[in-house]
Design a protein around this motif. Structure first.
Motif, PDB file in Angstrom:
ATOM      1  N   UNK A   1       2.584 -11.074   9.326  1.00 29.47           N
ATOM      2  CA  UNK A   1       3.873 -11.344   9.960  1.00 29.47           C
ATOM      3  C   UNK A   1       4.996 -10.901   9.030  1.00 29.47           C
ATOM      4  N   UNK A   2       5.908 -10.101   9.552  1.00 29.90           N
ATOM      5  CA  UNK A   2       7.006  -9.566   8.748  1.00 29.90           C
ATOM      6  C   UNK A   2       8.346 -10.154   9.133  1.00 29.90           C
ATOM      7  N   UNK A   3       9.120 -10.494   8.118  1.00 34.10           N
ATOM      8  CA  UNK A   3      10.448 -11.056   8.354  1.00 34.10           C
ATOM      9  C   UNK A   3      11.438 -10.328   7.455  1.00 34.10           C
ATOM     10  N   UNK A   4      12.720 -10.442   7.761  1.00 37.59           N
ATOM     11  CA  UNK A   4      13.754  -9.902   6.877  1.00 37.59           C
ATOM     12  C   UNK A   4      14.697 -11.036   6.513  1.00 37.59           C
ATOM     13  N   UNK A   5      14.481 -11.631   5.341  1.00 37.49           N
ATOM     14  CA  UNK A   5      15.296 -12.786   4.939  1.00 37.49           C
ATOM     15  C   UNK A   5      16.586 -12.355   4.242  1.00 37.49           C
ATOM     16  N   UNK A   6      16.772 -11.019   4.058  1.00 34.63           N
ATOM     17  CA  UNK A   6      18.032 -10.545   3.471  1.00 34.63           C
ATOM     18  C   UNK A   6      19.215 -10.945   4.370  1.00 34.63           C
ATOM     19  N   UNK A   7      18.958 -10.921   5.684  1.00 37.32           N
ATOM     20  CA  UNK A   7      20.035 -11.204   6.639  1.00 37.32           C
ATOM     21  C   UNK A   7      20.511 -12.644   6.492  1.00 37.32           C
ATOM     22  N   UNK A   8      19.556 -13.579   6.524  1.00 39.20           N
ATOM     23  CA  UNK A   8      19.920 -14.988   6.374  1.00 39.20           C
ATOM     24  C   UNK A   8      20.469 -15.245   4.963  1.00 39.20           C
ATOM     25  N   UNK A   9      19.971 -14.487   3.987  1.00 39.87           N
ATOM     26  CA  UNK A   9      20.486 -14.607   2.612  1.00 39.87           C
ATOM     27  C   UNK A   9      21.964 -14.248   2.551  1.00 39.87           C
ATOM     28  N   UNK A  10      22.353 -13.178   3.218  1.00 44.37           N
ATOM     29  CA  UNK A  10      23.767 -12.783   3.235  1.00 44.37           C
ATOM     30  C   UNK A  10      24.588 -13.845   3.973  1.00 44.37           C
ATOM     31  N   UNK A  11      24.093 -14.263   5.143  1.00 45.01           N
ATOM     32  CA  UNK A  11      24.853 -15.207   5.968  1.00 45.01           C
ATOM     33  C   UNK A  11      25.069 -16.527   5.213  1.00 45.01           C
TER      34      UNK A  11
ATOM     35  N   UNK B   1      -1.240 -15.679   0.074  1.00 41.35           N
ATOM     36  CA  UNK B   1      -0.391 -16.485   0.957  1.00 41.35           C
ATOM     37  C   UNK B   1       0.769 -15.675   1.548  1.00 41.35           C
ATOM     38  N   UNK B   2       1.445 -14.941   0.678  1.00 42.62           N
ATOM     39  CA  UNK B   2       2.582 -14.176   1.174  1.00 42.62           C
ATOM     40  C   UNK B   2       3.109 -13.223   0.122  1.00 42.62           C
ATOM     41  N   UNK B   3       3.898 -12.277   0.578  1.00 47.66           N
ATOM     42  CA  UNK B   3       4.474 -11.275  -0.326  1.00 47.66           C
ATOM     43  C   UNK B   3       5.941 -11.069  -0.027  1.00 47.66           C
ATOM     44  N   UNK B   4       6.698 -10.827  -1.056  1.00 42.49           N
ATOM     45  CA  UNK B   4       8.033 -10.258  -0.872  1.00 42.49           C
ATOM     46  C   UNK B   4       7.923  -8.768  -1.127  1.00 42.49           C
TER      47      UNK B   4
ATOM     48  N   UNK C   1      14.439  -2.734  11.069  1.00 43.97           N
ATOM     49  CA  UNK C   1      13.238  -1.935  10.791  1.00 43.97           C
ATOM     50  C   UNK C   1      12.888  -1.993   9.305  1.00 43.97           C
ATOM     51  N   UNK C   2      13.087  -3.180   8.738  1.00 48.10           N
ATOM     52  CA  UNK C   2      12.806  -3.394   7.311  1.00 48.10           C
ATOM     53  C   UNK C   2      12.255  -4.810   7.132  1.00 48.10           C
ATOM     54  N   UNK C   3      11.189  -4.925   6.354  1.00 44.50           N
ATOM     55  CA  UNK C   3      10.554  -6.225   6.098  1.00 44.50           C
ATOM     56  C   UNK C   3      10.633  -6.519   4.603  1.00 44.50           C
ATOM     57  N   UNK C   4      11.138  -7.715   4.252  1.00 43.71           N
ATOM     58  CA  UNK C   4      11.130  -8.086   2.831  1.00 43.71           C
ATOM     59  C   UNK C   4      10.248  -9.296   2.564  1.00 43.71           C
ATOM     60  N   UNK C   5       9.667  -9.874   3.624  1.00 41.80           N
ATOM     61  CA  UNK C   5       8.794 -11.038   3.460  1.00 41.80           C
ATOM     62  C   UNK C   5       7.607 -10.908   4.409  1.00 41.80           C
TER      63      UNK C   5
END
Ligand code: ATR
Length: 282
Positions: free
Chosen positions: A103-113, A63-66, A90-94
């Motif tokens: 599909x690659x996303x970076x949820x670290x950004x929303x995590x910080x915000x 289904x998905x990976x971190x 230029x980094x994918x954590x999800x």
């Protein structure tokens, strides 16, 4: 979570090393809470095997990976589609698998915000000091963009701070490392993203500096079994502060939303993270 059966969906976190990861505890708590027939595991994968691992996961219908260190850049490279946040850092954590698409996303950004907002930070027009210009520093700077009045970047190695300033644009300014304390006194919000404080009781900011500071909110992306010295001293100086565990939970909650296209049981995930490190609710 019921006993796994032929319909059980698989998710996981991939890293090297990954055995210390709290993501399985956090994500499985959410899966159990929501009654999903799915399981989330940790995959220890060496860099040379990353690409073949992702291909196998896609073929297996995962289904998905971190994605954690050191694979975030490699993950960016193998995705067929990436979000704006992933593109910027230029980094994918999800990663999510949608047929042939990865599909690659970076949820670290929303995590910080979200962690800053949870701490009650008023980001609009704020002077935000980002300490560190590595991967976490980039995510913190991106999280501040759009609302911050000024983004101050301080990094031990000036060239890296300059590079990040170039990416952020006009709102950003580089603070020489030796002027860090002066900037910290003037900042409204501080986000610490270096690895200082990870294993030793050293901090990048002295208690006297925190006591003189106008800063209302401090986020330290470092975390350990206990709260960091920087967080405890900031609180002692009357600053609302949280460490990287709070952010880890919220970036995980964002990933859960991406995996399942639904809201995440954030409080369940937070409690699982606190239990996993053996900490009581702050
Ligand atoms: P991450 O992805 O977690 O940000 P990183 O890209 O390796 O990891 O970046 C580590 C950050 O910690 C950098 O900002 C680094 O500063 P340099 O660019 O000068 O290396 C910072 N850092 C590590 N050890 C440090 C120390 N002893 N003092 C100050 N900064 C330090």
């Amino acid at each position: 979570m019921a006993e796994p059966d032929a319909g059980t969906l698989l998710l996981g976190v991939v890293g090297h090393p990954v055995r210390h990861s709290l993501s399985p505890a956090i994500q499985n708590a959410a899966l159990r809470h929501d009654g999903r027939n799915a399981i989330y595991l940790a995959f220890e994968v060496a860099p040379d095997n990353f690409e073949v691992f992702v291909e196998g996961m896609r073929a297996a219908g995962v289904r998905g990976l971190n994605v954690t260190l050191p694979h975030k850049r490699a993950a960016f490279d193998v995705c067929t589609t990436v979000t704006e946040e992933a593109q910027w850092t230029e980094a994918v954590n999800t990663m999510t698998f949608e047929g042939e698409e990865v599909v690659g996303d970076n949820t670290d950004i929303e995590g910080v915000r979200k962690t800053l907002l949870e701490l009650g930070a008023e980001l609009d027009g704020a002077k935000i000091l980002v300490i560190g210009a590595g991967g976490a520093g980039r995510a913190a700077a991106r999280a501040s963009m759009g609302s911050a009045g000024e983004i101050w970047i301080a990094n031990r190695t000036p060239a890296r701070a300059e590079k990040l300033r170039g990416s952020v644009g006009r709102a950003a300014r580089v603070i020489p490392w030796k002027e860090l304390a002066d900037a910290a006194v003037e900042a409204d919000v501080i986000v610490h993203t270096t690895s200082v404080g990870l294993s030793e009781s050293e901090t990048v900011l002295k208690r006297e500096t925190l006591e003189k500071s106008k800063c209302k909110v401090l986020l330290d992306l470092v975390y350990g079994p206990g709260e960091t010295k920087l967080v405890l001293e900031a609180r002692g100086a009357g600053i609302r502060a949280a460490d990287g565990l709070a952010m880890l939970v919220l970036q995980g909650a964002e990933a859960y939303v991406t995996f399942w296209d639904t809201s995440a049981p954030v409080e369940v995930m937070r409690q699982a993270a606190l239990d996993a490190v053996g900490r009581a609710e702050p």
